[in-house]
Design a protein around this motif. Structure first.
Motif, short mmCIF file in Angstrom:
data_model
loop_
_atom_site.label_atom_id
_atom_site.label_comp_id
_atom_site.label_asym_id
_atom_site.label_seq_id
_atom_site.Cartn_x
_atom_site.Cartn_y
_atom_site.Cartn_z
N ALA A 212 25.67 28.24 -40.92
CA ALA A 212 24.40 27.57 -41.18
C ALA A 212 23.20 28.51 -41.17
CB ALA A 212 24.17 26.46 -40.14
N PHE A 213 23.29 29.63 -40.43
CA PHE A 213 22.15 30.52 -40.28
C PHE A 213 22.47 31.91 -40.82
CE2 PHE A 213 21.64 27.28 -37.03
CZ PHE A 213 20.28 26.98 -37.08
N PRO A 214 21.54 32.53 -41.55
CA PRO A 214 21.76 33.90 -42.01
C PRO A 214 21.75 34.87 -40.82
CG PRO A 214 19.52 33.17 -42.51
CD PRO A 214 20.26 31.98 -42.01
N PRO A 215 22.36 36.06 -40.98
CA PRO A 215 22.48 36.99 -39.85
C PRO A 215 21.16 37.32 -39.17
CG PRO A 215 23.87 37.70 -41.66
CD PRO A 215 23.07 36.55 -42.18
N ASP A 216 20.07 37.43 -39.95
CA ASP A 216 18.79 37.81 -39.34
C ASP A 216 18.14 36.67 -38.55
OD1 ASP A 216 18.42 36.37 -41.72
OD2 ASP A 216 16.46 37.30 -42.11
N ARG A 217 18.69 35.45 -38.68
CA ARG A 217 18.15 34.30 -37.94
C ARG A 217 19.17 33.73 -36.95
NH1 ARG A 217 16.59 29.93 -41.98
NH2 ARG A 217 16.08 28.86 -40.03
N LEU A 218 20.27 34.44 -36.74
CA LEU A 218 21.35 33.91 -35.93
C LEU A 218 21.13 34.13 -34.43
CD1 LEU A 218 24.12 32.50 -36.15
CD2 LEU A 218 25.16 34.77 -36.31
N GLY A 219 20.31 35.12 -34.08
CA GLY A 219 20.14 35.47 -32.67
C GLY A 219 19.63 34.33 -31.81
N ARG A 220 18.62 33.62 -32.29
CA ARG A 220 18.03 32.54 -31.49
C ARG A 220 19.00 31.37 -31.30
NH1 ARG A 220 11.88 31.25 -32.60
NH2 ARG A 220 11.86 33.38 -31.77
N PRO A 221 19.69 30.89 -32.35
CA PRO A 221 20.68 29.82 -32.11
C PRO A 221 21.79 30.24 -31.14
CG PRO A 221 20.17 29.98 -34.44
CD PRO A 221 19.50 31.14 -33.79
N LEU A 222 22.27 31.48 -31.26
CA LEU A 222 23.31 31.94 -30.33
C LEU A 222 22.77 32.00 -28.91
CD1 LEU A 222 25.08 34.81 -32.32
CD2 LEU A 222 25.95 32.52 -31.81
N ALA A 223 21.52 32.43 -28.76
CA ALA A 223 20.92 32.48 -27.43
C ALA A 223 20.76 31.08 -26.85
CB ALA A 223 19.56 33.18 -27.50
N ALA A 224 20.36 30.12 -27.70
CA ALA A 224 20.22 28.73 -27.23
C ALA A 224 21.57 28.18 -26.78
CB ALA A 224 19.64 27.86 -28.34
N ARG A 225 22.63 28.48 -27.52
CA ARG A 225 23.96 28.01 -27.16
C ARG A 225 24.41 28.64 -25.84
NH1 ARG A 225 29.00 30.04 -27.51
NH2 ARG A 225 30.75 28.60 -27.83
N THR A 226 24.20 29.93 -25.71
CA THR A 226 24.61 30.63 -24.48
C THR A 226 23.85 30.11 -23.27
OG1 THR A 226 25.09 32.62 -25.78
CG2 THR A 226 24.83 32.90 -23.41
N ALA A 227 22.54 29.93 -23.42
CA ALA A 227 21.73 29.41 -22.31
C ALA A 227 22.15 28.00 -21.93
CB ALA A 227 20.25 29.44 -22.69
N ALA A 228 22.46 27.18 -22.94
CA ALA A 228 22.87 25.79 -22.66
C ALA A 228 24.19 25.75 -21.90
CB ALA A 228 22.99 25.02 -23.97
N ILE A 229 25.12 26.64 -22.24
CA ILE A 229 26.40 26.71 -21.52
C ILE A 229 26.15 27.08 -20.06
CG2 ILE A 229 28.55 28.02 -21.30
CD1 ILE A 229 28.63 28.18 -24.34
N GLY A 230 25.26 28.05 -19.84
CA GLY A 230 24.93 28.44 -18.47
C GLY A 230 24.30 27.29 -17.68
N LEU A 231 23.41 26.58 -18.32
CA LEU A 231 22.77 25.44 -17.65
C LEU A 231 23.78 24.35 -17.33
CD1 LEU A 231 19.51 25.14 -19.80
CD2 LEU A 231 19.69 25.96 -17.45
N ALA A 232 24.71 24.10 -18.26
CA ALA A 232 25.72 23.06 -18.03
C ALA A 232 26.64 23.45 -16.88
CB ALA A 232 26.53 22.83 -19.31
N ALA A 233 27.06 24.71 -16.87
CA ALA A 233 27.94 25.18 -15.78
C ALA A 233 27.22 25.10 -14.44
CB ALA A 233 28.39 26.60 -16.06
N ALA A 234 25.92 25.39 -14.45
CA ALA A 234 25.15 25.34 -13.21
C ALA A 234 24.94 23.91 -12.73
CB ALA A 234 23.80 26.02 -13.41
N ALA A 235 24.70 23.01 -13.67
CA ALA A 235 24.42 21.62 -13.30
C ALA A 235 25.69 20.85 -12.98
CB ALA A 235 23.69 20.91 -14.45
N GLY A 236 26.85 21.35 -13.43
CA GLY A 236 28.10 20.63 -13.27
C GLY A 236 28.41 20.17 -11.86
N PRO A 237 28.34 21.06 -10.84
CA PRO A 237 28.65 20.61 -9.48
C PRO A 237 27.75 19.48 -8.98
CG PRO A 237 28.70 23.00 -9.61
CD PRO A 237 28.14 22.52 -10.91
N VAL A 238 26.46 19.56 -9.29
CA VAL A 238 25.54 18.52 -8.84
C VAL A 238 25.82 17.20 -9.56
CG1 VAL A 238 23.12 17.85 -8.61
CG2 VAL A 238 23.78 20.24 -8.31
N VAL A 239 26.02 17.27 -10.89
CA VAL A 239 26.35 16.07 -11.65
C VAL A 239 27.67 15.48 -11.16
CG1 VAL A 239 26.94 15.19 -13.94
CG2 VAL A 239 25.07 16.83 -13.68
N GLY A 240 28.66 16.36 -10.95
CA GLY A 240 29.95 15.90 -10.46
C GLY A 240 29.86 15.24 -9.10
#
Length: 312
Positions: A121-149
């Protein structure tokens, strides 16, 4: 499917899988008690999932290249939601373990598809921000998991940590399935089935050896790895390019990722049992004690996005 919807689907899919791992950890002591399971059986509710993911993850990426990442994403999400419902309704721990193996298969289909969709969906020069958003979201989900659980188990029981996945997974799967007919596929790609089998055997035996500390399984993993590397150098369309297999930066990155994941998952698993069994805390209180971990992971997420943009 437009760029915004693709990014939303990719991030949401990755978050569902990441959240599932750490949410389950808090629920495992309660699951063990309710299903009259042994400690080893409870371990296999996580280990079975990991073996399935490890065995199929790379091959799933090639399947996405050939048949379409959005189609694989839809199949992975629908399967993940269905198996979550099946685990939530399980009558015994053997059903949970078997369903977690099946869930690992769908998780393996899902994870590389979330990246493939972004790259398409994104050209190489615009891919950095979507990948960063995905990586950050995974970190947030892993961090929130114990509390949500902890909150879910405290209020509704361990089955709730699986039922909570069902509706988001099925909705995302149906949306992706509707747009899968429009994506480009590379039908000329030949699937390296022998390489996939050797890699699956290597990774499955490696995970099994790490968990069970069985020397014979370690030997099988080493022999399969040697056979896999040799096969990849000879075949015309390798599953993993030979320059990646011998790459020092790739090996270093995988080593860091493995160490960090093992430290996080192992600490949460053991710490949960200490807090709930040895110290007698309920799931919610034990989850709240993991808040410093969550705070530090959330604080690190913006820095991750900056480093990804600057260093790649």
């Amino acid at each position: 499917m437009n760029h915004r919807l693709t990014l939303t689907s990719s991030v949401a899919g990755a978050v569902v899988v990441a959240l599932d791992g750490t949410v389950l950890t808090i629920a495992q002591p309660t699951l063990q008690r309710d299903l009259d399971a042994s400690y080893a059986q409870v371990q296999w509710t996580s280990t079975g999932y990991l073996i399935a993911v490890a065995a199929l993850l790379v091959f799933a990426g090639r399947l996405g290249d050939r048949y379409g990442h959005r189609r694989l994403f839809a199949l992975g999400m629908l399967g993940f939601g269905a198996t979550s419902a099946g685990i939530g309704g399980a009558a015994d721990v053997d059903w949970v373990i078997g369903s977690r193996l099946a869930q690992g298969v769908f998780g393996a289909l899902l994870q590389p598809a979330t990246l493939g969709m972004l790259r398409a969906a994104f050209p190489p020069d615009r891919l950095g921000r979507p990948l960063a958003a995905r990586t950050a979201a995974i970190g947030l989900a892993a961090a929130a998991g114990p509390v949500v659980g902890g909150a879910l188990v405290h209020s509704f029981g361990w089955r709730a940590v699986f039922f909570v996945n069902v509706v988001p997974a099925l909705v995302l799967g149906v949306l992706a399935l509707k747009g899968s007919g429009q994506e480009q596929r590379t039908s000329a790609i030949r699937l390296d089935l022998p390489g996939a089998l050797l890699l699956a055997l290597t990774l499955a035996c490696l995970v099994h050896a790490l968990v069970t500390r069985t020397p014979s399984t370690s030997v099988v993993a080493a022999l399969a790895a040697v056979a896999f590397a040799g096969h990849e150098r000879r075949t015309a369309q390798p599953l993993v390019p030979p320059d990646v297999i011998g790459s020092t930066p790739v090996a270093a990155a995988l080593g860091v990722l493995t160490a960090a994941s093992a430290a996080l998952s192992g600490t949460l698993f053991v710490g949960t049992y200490v807090l709930q069994r040895a110290l007698g805390l309920d799931p919610l209180r034990s989850a709240l004690l993991s808040l410093p971990l969550a705070v530090l992971m959330i604080a690190a997420a913006p820095g991750c996005a900056v480093l990804l943009r600057r260093a790649g």
